[in-house]
Design a protein around this motif. Sequence first.
Motif, mmCIF file in Angstrom:
data_model
loop_
_atom_site.group_PDB
_atom_site.id
_atom_site.type_symbol
_atom_site.label_atom_id
_atom_site.label_comp_id
_atom_site.label_asym_id
_atom_site.label_seq_id
_atom_site.Cartn_x
_atom_site.Cartn_y
_atom_site.Cartn_z
ATOM 1 N N TYR A 75 0.869 -1.177 0.000
ATOM 2 C CA TYR A 75 0.000 0.000 0.000
ATOM 3 C C TYR A 75 0.909 1.231 0.000
ATOM 4 N N HIS A 78 1.329 3.161 3.245
ATOM 5 C CA HIS A 78 2.100 2.422 4.245
ATOM 6 C C HIS A 78 3.593 2.499 3.928
ATOM 7 N N GLN A 206 -6.180 1.924 11.623
ATOM 8 C CA GLN A 206 -6.151 1.855 10.163
ATOM 9 C C GLN A 206 -7.573 1.984 9.629
ATOM 10 N N SER A 208 -8.883 2.020 5.600
ATOM 11 C CA SER A 208 -8.504 2.106 4.205
ATOM 12 C C SER A 208 -9.351 1.130 3.403
ATOM 13 N N ASP A 212 -6.504 0.582 -2.526
ATOM 14 C CA ASP A 212 -5.222 1.273 -2.417
ATOM 15 C C ASP A 212 -4.018 0.352 -2.572
ATOM 16 N N PRO A 241 -2.460 -1.522 4.931
ATOM 17 C CA PRO A 241 -2.464 -0.077 4.666
ATOM 18 C C PRO A 241 -1.799 0.724 5.788
#
Length: 276
Positions: A75, A78, A206, A208, A212, A241
Amino acid sequence: MKYLRIGEPGLETPVVSHEGVHYDLSGLYSDIDGEFLGRGGVSSVAELPVIDIAGQRIAPPIAKPGAVVCIGMNYAAHCAESGLEPPAEPVVFYKHPNTIVGPGDDVQIPRGSTRTDWEVELGVVFAKPASYLESEKEALDCIAGLVVANDLSEREFQIERSGGQFSKGKACPTFTPLGPHLVTLDEIADVQDLRMWSKVNGEIRQNSTTADMIFSVAHIIFHMSQFMAFDAGDLLLTGTPEGVALSGRFPYLGAGDLVEVGIDGLGSTANPTVQA
């Protein structure tokens, strides 16, 4: 279909859930494993006995796979919070299958750890062998189902003491909570549009979606099949992520915390942490 396993470690009963009703598979199948998934699972619950799972321990939804293959840095956000450039092709590492625990089991903080971290991940379980695949469509045809995973990590072990690879910080006991269900693809509208989240002590960390990902699920399977052979029942973790403790925005885990991870349509895990 949604597959799950109930009962204490070593005494799990295989179960299938359909339209909110649970059915006992133990009269026909020994477990939710590579052999079961390789035969296509179950197509009908018409003659299966109903089972009450209330009060039962929810076990990992698959029996111990032959391999747990993991993709790192998948990601973009990240990568940024980790101070790394996005990779040009998938980064791979392995976890020992004995790290897998159930969605409500204790997670052990390793001895000497001060940097134990969480990672919500989409897990893919294989329905058949996958080697030298010809296309990404062929890759998707190899999937038995999807599962929620927490790819826990000890960052000092992983980075400062790694010797150049991730697995030392990834394979500590209890470091792969999994479940509660293995969900077949017919119940998923779009693998690349699933909301995923994590919480520590009720606070969001997190938030997400699988949209992504740098490398899609289909591409990862296709790509990795050029370098290794997957077997039915193997588990592939596809990356996490942004929003982990490694970012510096949150404290690391300690004994007495509750770490939760979830993905829409697949369920969630909630694991108390204890000192190893």
